[in-house]
Write a protein that holds these residues in place. Structure first.
Motif, PDB file in Angstrom:
ATOM      1  N   LEU A   1      -5.698  -2.493  -1.936  1.00 20.03           N
ATOM      2  CA  LEU A   1      -4.850  -3.646  -2.265  1.00 20.03           C
ATOM      3  C   LEU A   1      -3.954  -3.783  -1.403  1.00 20.03           C
ATOM      4  O   LEU A   1      -3.260  -4.949  -0.830  1.00 20.03           O
ATOM      5  CB  LEU A   1      -4.288  -2.540  -3.661  1.00 20.03           C
ATOM      6  N   VAL A   2      -3.144  -2.669  -0.898  1.00 13.88           N
ATOM      7  CA  VAL A   2      -2.112  -2.738  -0.291  1.00 13.88           C
ATOM      8  C   VAL A   2      -2.747  -3.361   1.583  1.00 13.88           C
ATOM      9  O   VAL A   2      -2.127  -4.009   2.119  1.00 13.88           O
ATOM     10  CB  VAL A   2      -1.261  -1.134  -0.132  1.00 13.88           C
ATOM     11  N   GLU A   3      -3.634  -2.539   1.982  1.00 18.21           N
ATOM     12  CA  GLU A   3      -4.172  -3.101   2.606  1.00 18.21           C
ATOM     13  C   GLU A   3      -4.716  -4.526   3.542  1.00 18.21           C
ATOM     14  O   GLU A   3      -4.573  -5.438   3.986  1.00 18.21           O
ATOM     15  CB  GLU A   3      -5.147  -1.849   3.865  1.00 18.21           C
ATOM     16  N   GLY A   4      -5.288  -5.658   2.340  1.00 25.02           N
ATOM     17  CA  GLY A   4      -5.462  -6.117   1.961  1.00 25.02           C
ATOM     18  C   GLY A   4      -4.431  -7.313   1.580  1.00 25.02           C
ATOM     19  O   GLY A   4      -4.638  -8.155   0.944  1.00 25.02           O
ATOM     20  N   GLY A   5      -3.103  -7.261   1.599  1.00 26.93           N
ATOM     21  CA  GLY A   5      -2.502  -7.552   1.386  1.00 26.93           C
ATOM     22  C   GLY A   5      -1.796  -8.124  -0.290  1.00 26.93           C
ATOM     23  O   GLY A   5      -1.373  -8.702  -0.473  1.00 26.93           O
ATOM     24  N   VAL A   6      -2.345  -7.248  -1.530  1.00 27.98           N
ATOM     25  CA  VAL A   6      -2.040  -6.869  -2.296  1.00 27.98           C
ATOM     26  C   VAL A   6      -0.856  -6.405  -3.440  1.00 27.98           C
ATOM     27  O   VAL A   6      -1.345  -5.189  -2.936  1.00 27.98           O
ATOM     28  CB  VAL A   6      -3.425  -6.800  -3.922  1.00 27.98           C
ATOM     29  N   ARG A   7       0.049  -6.548  -3.918  1.00 23.69           N
ATOM     30  CA  ARG A   7       1.744  -6.024  -3.858  1.00 23.69           C
ATOM     31  C   ARG A   7       0.463  -5.264  -5.690  1.00 23.69           C
ATOM     32  O   ARG A   7       0.352  -5.906  -6.354  1.00 23.69           O
ATOM     33  CB  ARG A   7       2.391  -7.307  -4.099  1.00 23.69           C
ATOM     34  N   VAL A   8       1.272  -4.091  -4.879  1.00 24.52           N
ATOM     35  CA  VAL A   8       0.859  -2.687  -6.619  1.00 24.52           C
ATOM     36  C   VAL A   8       2.047  -2.394  -7.355  1.00 24.52           C
ATOM     37  O   VAL A   8       2.976  -1.753  -6.537  1.00 24.52           O
ATOM     38  CB  VAL A   8      -0.116  -1.961  -6.015  1.00 24.52           C
ATOM     39  N   GLY A   9       1.657  -2.872  -8.431  1.00 21.93           N
ATOM     40  CA  GLY A   9       2.974  -2.483  -9.480  1.00 21.93           C
ATOM     41  C   GLY A   9       3.272  -1.114  -9.562  1.00 21.93           C
ATOM     42  O   GLY A   9       3.956   0.030  -9.889  1.00 21.93           O
TER      43      GLY A   9
END
Length: 311
Positions: free
Chosen positions: A271-279
């Motif tokens: 997710l992080v490498e795909g640009g998705v912010r993870v809360g």
């Protein structure tokens, strides 16, 4: 603290309690759960010597019951179903009479102990009011005050929050946690799974008279193999994971996703490498309700709880 072997109670052809082996250890907050009618109250009554077992053995505080009950009961506080009281006299007078009738209570400290017990359960302001003017919740608090009169080593409670509003339930929970922190072992019989899940560290599950599960609460809350993801970019996360082998988005609700994936750390990296912010990202765990339903099988629909799956 409590140990039973093959404890059984029959009423004619009906086995109300069917060969249960309880193991309640010193320092436990033990939740004894099951649907109404599963045999919880009958078990509690046997532990206190109020009902004789048909067969089996039991020990409370290391003493055989009911044979050694005169040694055991002064060290045990108990609340069973709806507590009895004299309706025309005050709550304070009820506690005084109860203490005077039981073994081991010091007359010199009785007034202080009554005051402290009423204060602990939130009845200090109405202790002089006749019990017939008490609500169901206030009567329940009075019964709990009676159980606390002699600073028991073991508390045996049967549905202690019956009739209480949410604030009252919270207060009783905090009271029990405080007593436990000071060394009291608590045996809590209840059908309210959400309350047991917040309070207890060990749990026994009774189903139609049989003990079908007994373990640490933490062991019952095993990972489900799914991952909870909170993100301000839920649509981007769904789009990204749709092209990843081994990742399946099972549910989306606002900014929370339930994702089936074998490795939470790898999922986070994707997710992080795909640009998705993870809360937040955490393994989803089984709730106590799910564990109880799995253990009780066909009778699962009789467990009246709506505890949600939590991370």
């Amino acid at each position: 603290m409590i140990r039973t072997t093959g404890l059984t109670k029959r009423y004619g052809s009906v086995r109300a309690v069917d060969g249960i082996d309880l193991d309640v250890r010193a320092g436990d907050i033990y939740g004894f759960v099951g649907a109404n009618g599963s045999g919880k109250t009958t078990t509690v009554r046997m532990l206190l010597g109020l009902v004789l077992a048909t067969s089996g053995e039991m020990q409370v505080l290391g003493e055989e019951m009911p044979r050694r009950r005169t040694n055991v009961l002064p060290r045990v506080g108990a609340l069973i179903e709806n507590p009895a009281a004299y309706p025309n006299v005050s709550g304070r007078r009820n506690l005084t009479l109860l203490d005077a009738a039981g073994p081991g209570g010091s007359r010199r400290t009785r007034r202080t102990r009554v005051d402290e017990a009423l204060e602990q359960v939130g009845l200090a302001g109405v202790g002089r009011r006749p019990v017939k003017q008490y609500s169901l919740g206030m009567r329940q608090r009075l019964g709990l005050a009676a159980a606390l009169m002699r600073t028991p080593e073991l508390l045996i409670l049967d549905e202690p929050t019956n009739g209480l509003d949410p604030q009252g339930i919270l207060e009783i929970r905090e009271l029990l946690l405080g007593l436990h922190a000071r060394g009291t072992t608590v045996f809590l019989s209840s059908h309210l799974l959400a309350e047991v899940e917040q309070l207890c560290d060990r749990v026994g599950v009774l189903d139609r008279g049989r003990l079908v599960l007994q373990d640490q609460l933490s062991a019952m809350q095993q990972p489900t193999g799914r991952v909870l993801v909170r993100t301000p970019d839920p649509a981007d996360a769904v789009a990204l994971l749709s092209g990843v082998d081994g990742a399946t988005v099972l549910k989306r609700e606002d900014q929370q996703l339930v994702v089936e994936h074998p490795d939470p750390a790898q999922l986070n990296r994707l997710l992080v490498e795909g640009g998705v912010r993870v809360g937040e990202l955490s393994p989803q765990r089984m709730s106590l309700e799910q564990s109880v339903l799995a253990a009780t099988g066909e009778s699962a629909d009789r467990v009246p709880s709506r505890t949600a799956v939590t991370a």
